[in-house]
Design an enzyme around this catalytic site. Structure first.
Site, mmCIF file in Angstrom:
data_model
loop_
_atom_site.group_PDB
_atom_site.id
_atom_site.type_symbol
_atom_site.label_atom_id
_atom_site.label_comp_id
_atom_site.label_asym_id
_atom_site.label_seq_id
_atom_site.Cartn_x
_atom_site.Cartn_y
_atom_site.Cartn_z
ATOM 1 N N LYS A 9 0.471 5.924 8.018
ATOM 2 C CA LYS A 9 1.150 6.034 6.718
ATOM 3 C C LYS A 9 0.131 6.091 5.575
ATOM 4 O O LYS A 9 0.249 6.909 4.651
ATOM 5 C CB LYS A 9 2.086 4.820 6.562
ATOM 6 C CG LYS A 9 2.770 4.679 5.272
ATOM 7 C CD LYS A 9 2.497 3.459 4.417
ATOM 8 C CE LYS A 9 1.788 2.280 4.878
ATOM 9 N NZ LYS A 9 1.500 1.257 3.885
ATOM 10 N N SER A 22 0.876 -1.183 0.000
ATOM 11 C CA SER A 22 0.000 0.000 0.000
ATOM 12 C C SER A 22 0.909 1.226 0.000
ATOM 13 O O SER A 22 1.547 1.513 1.013
ATOM 14 C CB SER A 22 -0.869 0.037 1.255
ATOM 15 O OG SER A 22 -1.609 -1.140 1.392
ATOM 16 N N LYS A 36 -7.333 1.609 -2.592
ATOM 17 C CA LYS A 36 -6.920 1.180 -1.245
ATOM 18 C C LYS A 36 -6.991 2.350 -0.261
ATOM 19 O O LYS A 36 -7.429 2.193 0.876
ATOM 20 C CB LYS A 36 -5.495 0.614 -1.318
ATOM 21 C CG LYS A 36 -4.838 0.323 0.005
ATOM 22 C CD LYS A 36 -5.454 -0.855 0.733
ATOM 23 C CE LYS A 36 -4.781 -1.055 2.096
ATOM 24 N NZ LYS A 36 -5.353 -2.151 2.862
HETATM 25 P P1 NAD Z 1 5.981 -6.002 7.223
HETATM 26 O O1 NAD Z 1 6.721 -4.847 7.788
HETATM 27 O O2 NAD Z 1 5.597 -7.140 8.109
HETATM 28 O O3 NAD Z 1 6.807 -6.638 5.970
HETATM 29 C C1 NAD Z 1 7.593 -5.903 5.080
HETATM 30 C C2 NAD Z 1 8.804 -6.733 4.690
HETATM 31 O O4 NAD Z 1 9.574 -6.012 3.729
HETATM 32 C C3 NAD Z 1 9.754 -7.014 5.869
HETATM 33 O O5 NAD Z 1 9.993 -8.400 5.958
HETATM 34 C C4 NAD Z 1 11.030 -6.231 5.509
HETATM 35 O O6 NAD Z 1 12.224 -6.845 5.975
HETATM 36 C C5 NAD Z 1 10.962 -6.240 3.991
HETATM 37 N N1 NAD Z 1 11.753 -5.180 3.339
HETATM 38 C C6 NAD Z 1 11.808 -3.851 3.648
HETATM 39 N N2 NAD Z 1 12.601 -3.195 2.760
HETATM 40 C C7 NAD Z 1 13.033 -4.125 1.875
HETATM 41 C C8 NAD Z 1 13.874 -4.064 0.712
HETATM 42 N N3 NAD Z 1 14.404 -2.908 0.285
HETATM 43 N N4 NAD Z 1 14.105 -5.216 0.035
HETATM 44 C C9 NAD Z 1 13.569 -6.391 0.440
HETATM 45 N N5 NAD Z 1 12.770 -6.508 1.528
HETATM 46 C C10 NAD Z 1 12.507 -5.396 2.239
HETATM 47 O O7 NAD Z 1 4.671 -5.368 6.532
HETATM 48 P P2 NAD Z 1 3.309 -6.118 6.125
HETATM 49 O O8 NAD Z 1 2.359 -6.064 7.275
HETATM 50 O O9 NAD Z 1 3.640 -7.429 5.468
HETATM 51 O O10 NAD Z 1 2.729 -5.078 5.056
HETATM 52 C C11 NAD Z 1 3.242 -4.960 3.742
HETATM 53 C C12 NAD Z 1 2.365 -3.986 2.980
HETATM 54 O O11 NAD Z 1 1.018 -4.469 2.946
HETATM 55 C C13 NAD Z 1 2.296 -2.574 3.617
HETATM 56 O O12 NAD Z 1 2.273 -1.614 2.608
HETATM 57 C C14 NAD Z 1 0.978 -2.608 4.391
HETATM 58 O O13 NAD Z 1 0.407 -1.301 4.547
HETATM 59 C C15 NAD Z 1 0.134 -3.496 3.485
HETATM 60 N N6 NAD Z 1 -0.954 -4.193 4.173
HETATM 61 C C16 NAD Z 1 -0.779 -4.760 5.391
HETATM 62 C C17 NAD Z 1 -1.846 -5.392 6.018
HETATM 63 C C18 NAD Z 1 -1.697 -6.012 7.397
HETATM 64 O O14 NAD Z 1 -2.737 -6.292 8.021
HETATM 65 N N7 NAD Z 1 -0.490 -6.245 7.884
HETATM 66 C C19 NAD Z 1 -3.102 -5.455 5.398
HETATM 67 C C20 NAD Z 1 -3.250 -4.918 4.120
HETATM 68 C C21 NAD Z 1 -2.168 -4.268 3.508
#
Ligand code: NAD
Length: 295
Positions: free
Chosen positions: A238, A95, A170
């Protein structure tokens, strides 16, 4: 299909597992090595960079926290575009700001690589079940090619317009959820302060016009004092920031989104950024010296 997956966090792990389960050949990378180990153990090939992932993949998916991480992983050094072949597809499912999605799409187009923005709604439980709601932006023919992958991760996938439209959709979703939670918080604070049982009030209103999926999910968390995430306050802050930036670029005023975004920022400063967004209620409680709970 040969699929790449970059970003193996709360969402990326279960989504990549579902692609493996469906029989796709997966190459994966995350900056956190233990996350890569976990998904490699489930059958993926372990890569050392986003570039290496893209080199092996017809379609590369990214699932990262926000725009800066997506730009670093796609257009940065040893990023996806260093390895992606012309004609391959990048699908960003994070997102992020629609403006950043359009910028990344332009960098992809300059290398002959197609791009979709395809954020999701549903959180970790639906990522595990493979029942996410996916909202995409991009060309119809690119969407059609990626659809078999979307159907392994989600129960619905909708193309809502050109690149950026997925994230606009979104953000619209996130505004509706945040402002609804703020309203539920104030309503239950009022009921509790007036001496009523908030659970009785919740049950009385949930079948009427005020009823919503948000009310059903979040009111019991507030009343039960359970603020375990779910969806973290810092991620929702965010999203609302990205909504306000997009709105500003169109000279659109979103006063209620702006107010809730400020509340979320205050909660982050109070050490509550990693609580579930239902903890918006605690901001109202602090101001009114009331705790939403059963008598
Ligand atoms: P998270 O922080 O758990 O996972 C993100 C991952 O990205 C981490 O493992 C991190 O190490 C990795 N990362 C960061 N920079 C990187 C790079 N340059 N190269 C490779 N890996 C890298 O976040 P999440 O909860 O999995 O969310 C991911 C996205 O989905 C976000 O944008 C969030 O807003 C969206 N989202 C989350 C949810 C939820 O309920 N958690 C629901 C819908 C949407």
């Amino acid at each position: 299909m040969k699929v790449g997956f970059v970003g193996l966090g709360i969402m990326g792990k279960p989504m990549s597992r579902n692609l493996i389960k469906a029989g796709h050949e997966l190459a994966v990378y995350d900056i956190v090595e233990s996350a890569v180990d976990e998904i490699a153990a489930a059958g993926a090939s372990r890569e050392e960079s986003a570039r290496d992932v893209a080199q092996r993949s017809e379609i590369t998916i990214t699932m990262l926290p926000d725009g800066p991480e997506v730009e670093a992983a796609v257009t940065g050094p040893r990023g996806v575009l260093d390895g992606a072949a012309a004609g391959s597809i990048v699908v960003d499912m994070s997102s992020i700001s629609p403006l950043v999605a359009q910028r990344v799409a332009a960098a992809c187009a300059a290398k002959g690589v197609e791009f979709l923005d395809a954020p999701v709604s549903g959180g970790e439980p639906k990522a595990i079940d493979g029942t996410l709601a996916i909202m995409a932006g991009g060309k119809q023919e690119v969407f059609d090619k990626v659809l078999p992958l979307f159907s392994c991760m989600g129960s619905s996938a909708t193309l809502t317009g050109p690149v950026g439209a997925g994230n606009v959709t979104k953000l619209a979703n996130q505004i509706m959820v945040a402002v609804n939670i703020a309203g539920v918080s104030e309503a239950l604070a009022l009921a509790t302060k007036a001496g009523l049982d908030p659970e009785v009030v919740f049950n009385a209103v949930k079948g009427g016009l005020a009823g919503s999926t948000v009310l059903n999910a979040k009111a019991p968390m507030m009343i039960g004092r359970n603020f375990k995430p779910g969806f973290r306050i810092r991620l929702h802050q965010k999203d609302l920031r990205n909504a306000l930036l997009a709105a500003e670029s169109m000279k659109l005023s979103l006063p209620f989104t702006s107010l809730v975004q400020q509340v979320l920022m205050a909660l982050m400063n109070n050490g509550r950024g990693d609580l579930d967004h239902s903890a918006i209620a605690t901001f109202i409680e602090d101001m009114g010296k009331v705790e939403i709970k059963r008598p």
